[in-house]
Design an enzyme around this catalytic site. Structure first.
Site, PDB file in Angstrom:
ATOM      1  N   ASP A  95       3.144  -0.584   2.389  1.00  0.00           N
ATOM      2  CA  ASP A  95       2.877  -0.234   1.281  1.00  0.00           C
ATOM      3  C   ASP A  95       1.441  -0.308   1.351  1.00  0.00           C
ATOM      4  O   ASP A  95       0.863  -0.796   2.889  1.00  0.00           O
ATOM      5  CB  ASP A  95       3.111  -2.728   0.465  1.00  0.00           C
ATOM      6  N   HIS A 191      -1.950  -6.846  -9.267  1.00  0.00           N
ATOM      7  CA  HIS A 191      -1.733  -6.863  -7.961  1.00  0.00           C
ATOM      8  C   HIS A 191      -1.810  -8.650  -8.067  1.00  0.00           C
ATOM      9  O   HIS A 191      -3.312  -9.269  -9.069  1.00  0.00           O
ATOM     10  CB  HIS A 191      -2.272  -6.245  -7.242  1.00  0.00           C
TER      11      HIS A 191
END
Ligand code: G3H
Ligand code: 13P
Ligand code: ZN
Length: 324
Positions: A95, A191
């Site tokens: 990621d 996020h």
């Protein structure tokens, strides 16, 4: 050099083709430790969902690269054991890889998919860096996710105050020039647990997504920053001594809508963190004399498993698609 196929892992290619056809998205759940991994595998076997196990560079440092490789291999075997001999498709994915060297190292250590996140560079530098990773990854049949547009919020060491939405005019050129297998886009997700401020309209730009789809029809799209920040979890955290004011996420209805489109992968990390934290805080508060880690990590694992089953069934629509 370890090839992911020897670990029993798969890349994302077939998964995304099937997800696109079936109008669902593959869950990409981040993990850093055994309990998180156990919960992901238990939930995905029980709900019969394919899954992407996602590791950030921070998680790799935390868990250790060698241990991670065996954990992923263990996850494949564990899934088979739970499924009485029948496993589920499992991807091990990096990621937010930020350098060629990190992506290469992950590929060499058995990852079946990597993200090269060049979104903080200029367009030209992003293309160049992504090309370099694709060239190496494809030699080993490892799939690559690129990113165009910048999400607001924090990713490891990078912090952006504002979104820079993906420009639909750029996607076709980027995909053609780089040869990436999937593309992460910025359409208003971000996020962390604080995606919107109170009073803001917590909506993502599905109109930009639709425009992007017309530019690259049938191309797999990835949504980062897709935690919904369940308010019942925030409430438990705050009730048991936590301090999480005004934590707001993306509505599950919007994610369900996106999953029916070319969005083939949806990234969820923060919701898992919330579920774990809520369960651990509750266990500590209710059993202050307890000091056996299994007595608080066990309930945290149960809470995580329930969260992931809910996501697979009600949000991503991936439940029941393990054998597509
Ligand atoms: O995109 C960020 C992910 O939630 C990973 O977070 O870098 O703190 O492991 P991390
Ligand atoms: P969340 O912080 O919304 O869970 O997003 C996770 C993510 O995008 C990982 O790459
Ligand atoms: Zn992300």
């Amino acid at each position: 050099m370890i090839n992911y196929k020897d670990l029993g892992l798969v890349n994302t290619r077939d998964m995304f083709t099937k997800a696109m056809k079936g109008k669902y998205a593959i869950p990409a759940y981040n993990f850093n430790n055994m309990e998180q991994l156990q919960a992901i595998i238990m939930a995905c076997v029980e709900s019969q969902s394919p899954v992407i196990l996602q590791v950030s560079s921070g998680a790799r440092k935390y868990a250790n690269q060698t241990l991670l490789r065996y954990m992923a291999q263990g996850a494949v075997e564990y899934a088979k054991e739970l499924g009485k001999g029948k496993g589920i498709p499992i991807v091990l994915h990096l990621d937010h890889g930020d350098t060629f060297e990190l992506c290469k190292s992950c590929i060499d250590y058995g990852f079946s998919s990597v993200m090269i996140d060049g979104s903080h560079h200029s367009y030209e530098q992003n293309v160049e860096l992504t090309c370099q990773v694709v060239e190496y990854a494809h030699k080993y049949d490892v799939t690559v996710e690129g990113e165009l547009g910048v999400l607001a919020g924090v990713e490891d060491d990078v912090k952006a105050e504002h979104h820079t939405y993906t420009q639909p005019e750029e996607v076709e050129d980027f995909v053609k020039k780089t040869g990436v297998d999937s593309l992460a886009i910025s359409i208003g997700t971000s996020h962390g647990a604080f995606k919107f401020k109170p009073g803001q309209d917590p909506k993502i730009r599905l109109d930009i997504l639709r425009e992007i789809e017309t530019k690259i029809p049938g191309f797999p799209i990835v949504l980062h920053g897709s935690s919904s920040v369940p308010q019942d979890l925030v409430k438990i955290i705050n009730q048991f001594g936590g301090k999480m004011k005004d934590a707001i996420g993306i509505g599950e209805d919007q994610l369900r809508e996106a999953a029916k489109s070319a969005v083939c992968k949806i990234n969820i990390d923060s919701d898992g963190r919330l579920a774990m934290t809520a369960a651990i805080r509750k266990a500590f508060a209710e059993n202050p004399a307890e000091f056996d880690p299994r007595k608080y990590l066990g309930p945290a694992r149960d809470a995580l498993k329930a969260l992931y089953i809910h996501k697979n069934e009600k949000v991503l629509g991936s439940a029941g698609h393990a054998c597509d």
